[in-house]
Design a protein around this motif. Structure first.
Motif, short mmCIF file in Angstrom:
data_model
loop_
_atom_site.label_atom_id
_atom_site.label_comp_id
_atom_site.label_asym_id
_atom_site.label_seq_id
_atom_site.Cartn_x
_atom_site.Cartn_y
_atom_site.Cartn_z
N LYS A 66 0.84 -1.19 0.00
CA LYS A 66 0.00 0.00 0.00
C LYS A 66 0.88 1.24 0.00
CE LYS A 66 -0.40 0.04 5.04
NZ LYS A 66 -1.33 0.06 6.21
N CYS A 67 0.24 2.39 -0.22
CA CYS A 67 0.96 3.65 -0.23
C CYS A 67 1.31 4.05 1.19
CB CYS A 67 0.08 4.72 -0.90
SG CYS A 67 0.80 6.38 -0.83
N GLN A 68 2.60 4.15 1.49
CA GLN A 68 3.08 4.59 2.78
C GLN A 68 4.44 5.25 2.61
OE1 GLN A 68 2.86 0.74 4.66
NE2 GLN A 68 5.07 0.41 4.42
N GLU A 69 5.02 5.72 3.71
CA GLU A 69 6.27 6.50 3.64
C GLU A 69 7.40 5.69 3.02
OE1 GLU A 69 9.31 8.93 6.64
OE2 GLU A 69 7.52 7.93 7.41
N GLU A 70 7.48 4.41 3.34
CA GLU A 70 8.56 3.58 2.81
C GLU A 70 8.29 3.11 1.40
OE1 GLU A 70 6.91 2.95 5.56
OE2 GLU A 70 8.30 3.29 7.24
N CYS A 71 7.10 3.22 0.92
CA CYS A 71 6.72 2.71 -0.41
C CYS A 71 6.12 3.85 -1.23
CB CYS A 71 5.74 1.55 -0.28
SG CYS A 71 6.35 0.15 0.69
N GLN A 72 6.91 4.86 -1.51
CA GLN A 72 6.42 6.03 -2.21
C GLN A 72 6.06 5.73 -3.66
OE1 GLN A 72 5.74 9.12 -1.09
NE2 GLN A 72 6.24 8.47 1.00
N CYS A 84 2.42 5.52 -4.42
CA CYS A 84 1.60 6.72 -4.22
C CYS A 84 1.53 7.58 -5.46
CB CYS A 84 2.16 7.56 -3.06
SG CYS A 84 2.31 6.65 -1.49
N VAL A 85 1.94 7.07 -6.61
CA VAL A 85 1.93 7.83 -7.85
C VAL A 85 0.49 7.93 -8.36
CG1 VAL A 85 2.84 7.97 -10.20
CG2 VAL A 85 4.25 7.04 -8.36
N SER A 86 0.11 9.07 -8.97
CA SER A 86 -1.22 9.28 -9.53
C SER A 86 -1.51 8.25 -10.60
CB SER A 86 -1.35 10.69 -10.11
OG SER A 86 -2.60 10.85 -10.74
N SER A 87 -2.76 7.83 -10.67
CA SER A 87 -3.16 6.82 -11.65
C SER A 87 -3.37 7.38 -13.04
CB SER A 87 -4.46 6.13 -11.19
OG SER A 87 -5.50 7.10 -11.04
N THR A 88 -3.21 8.73 -13.22
CA THR A 88 -3.40 9.33 -14.54
C THR A 88 -2.31 8.84 -15.48
OG1 THR A 88 -4.32 11.30 -13.51
CG2 THR A 88 -3.60 11.47 -15.82
N PRO A 89 -2.66 8.27 -16.61
CA PRO A 89 -1.62 7.75 -17.51
C PRO A 89 -0.81 8.88 -18.13
CG PRO A 89 -3.77 7.64 -18.56
CD PRO A 89 -4.03 8.06 -17.15
N ARG A 90 0.47 8.65 -18.22
CA ARG A 90 1.35 9.65 -18.82
C ARG A 90 1.28 9.55 -20.33
NH1 ARG A 90 6.88 8.97 -15.23
NH2 ARG A 90 5.94 9.52 -13.20
#
Length: 395
Positions: A176-182, A185-191
């Motif tokens: 999951k998104c947490q401090e150690e696993c940044q 936490c990236v946005s799901s909007t496709p680049r």
């Protein structure tokens, strides 16, 4: 009563004089002691003595100046790894710890080196204490970053997509998104998709073209160089042949010899014009035979001129090996005899002059070496004593 006062006065005068003499001796001794070189020590008798070589301990101090100390080799199981004036050798380390082993043995010049068995590393506990500790094992979710070897314990790090758990020797996977696993936490909007490279310019095309081009240029340059060298050697041979033919043909005294030298061969004729002994116009032989210089005459003059503390530096610059220097010191306790043997090794390594005659070019090299050592007065005295006479004899 008056006699007691007189005795007390005389006693005070004697005590003050003894302090004055001792202070003067201490100051003088300290001044002389500071003048000892790195390979010498102050023996407490008013002069310096030479240190013992590594692996040897002091048996007897030098009895007087310009004599050598008496040294003896360390016993089995002991060593001395530096030049010294110790009366005893150090005892070698023992590899008697659990899981320890010997890496290199004890010699009279070096201590024994200990190591540890596989899966153990060498850990120092103090200046003289040590042990072999078991290597660390990486925990769950970890991998080795540094291997356990020598004095280095195993270092672990978390595997990719894992994070360390505080207080534990494990790493857990990121879910999951947490401090150690940044990265979670990236946005799901496709680049925006990155445009692919043009198919007409595939990667690696430029290096594939440069390799044969560079090889072709190298071959052409090598061919041009070989052609140039061949032409130069051919011109040189032709010039030598022309000179030899002119010398063999008869010519009158009034005939003038003219040789045309091409521009490319001017530098080849330089050795013919810069000879140290030029012949005279009337064809007489040059008077260039130098005076014979006896080896022992030159050696004893040098021993009186060169300072004792700079003599080893001189023979090292002249090419005498450390092995020959140590052998000369061990064979001759007197410094002058040892230095004479070092000079003999240097003269035997040269050529020319005969068995007991020293050629002038060797003396010139000797003088130049003294000037490089900033011993200009010594160099001038030797040059005036030997080389100036040869120069005057040649005119």
């Amino acid at each position: 009563m008056r006699k007691c006062q007189l005795c007390a006065y005389v006693l005070l005068v004697l005590i003050s004089q003894s302090y004055t003499i001792s202070d003067f001796a201490n100051r003088g001794g300290e001044t002389v002691k500071k003048s000892c070189s790195d390979n010498e020590y102050w023996n407490g008798k008013g002069f310096c003595c030479d240190r013992c070589h590594p692996g040897f301990k002091l048996k007897e101090k030098c009895p007087e100046p310009n004599t050598r100390s008496e040294c003896e080799i360390c016993e089995a199981g002991t060593y001395l790894d530096n030049s010294n004036y110790n009366e005893n050798c150090f005892r070698c380390k023992e590899c008697n710890k659990p899981h320890s082993k010997e890496i290199s043995p004890c010699t009279f010049k070096s201590n024994r080196v200990c190591g540890c068995d596989p899966r153990y590393y060498y850990k120092k506990l103090g200046d003289l204490t040590w042990e072999c500790k078991e290597c660390k094992k990486c925990g769950l979710g970890q991998q080795k970053a540094v291997e356990c070897t020598g004095e280095q314990n195993t270092q672990c790090r978390c595997k990719d997509n894992h994070y360390p758990v505080k207080g534990k020797n494990v790493c857990e996977p990121c879910v999951k998104c947490q401090e150690e696993c940044q990265h979670l936490c990236v946005s799901s909007t496709p680049r925006n998709p990155v445009k692919s490279a043009s198919p007409t310019s595939p990667p690696g095309t430029l290096p594939q073209i440069l390799v044969p081009v560079c090889a072709f240029i190298t071959v052409i340059a090598l061919g041009v160089f070989m052609l140039y060298e061949g032409i130069r050697l051919w011109k040189k041979k032709r010039l030598v042949k022309a000179l030899s033919s002119q010398e063999s043909s008869p010519a009158s005294e009034d005939q003038t010899l003219i040789i045309t030298v091409q521009p490319d061969t001017i530098h080849e004729s330089v050795p013919f014009t810069n000879q140290p002994c030029e012949t005279e116009q009337n064809g007489k032989l040059p008077d260039c035979v130098p005076r014979e210089i006896k080896i022992h005459e030159f050696f004893y003059f040098v021993l009186d001129e060169v300072p004792i503390g700079r003599f080893k530096e001189l023979v090292r610059r002249l090419g005498v090996s450390e092995q020959n220097i140590e052998r000369a010191e061990q064979d001759h306790r007197n410094c002058k005899d040892a230095h004479y043997q070092m000079l003999k090794v240097w003269s035997d390594s040269g050529s020319g002059g005969g068995s007991n005659v020293l050629p002038c070019h060797r003396i010139q090299m000797f003088v130049d070496t003294l000037k490089d050592m900033c011993l200009v007065n010594c160099a001038d005295n030797i040059e005036n004593r030997f080389l100036s006479q040869d120069t005057s004899a040649s005119h």
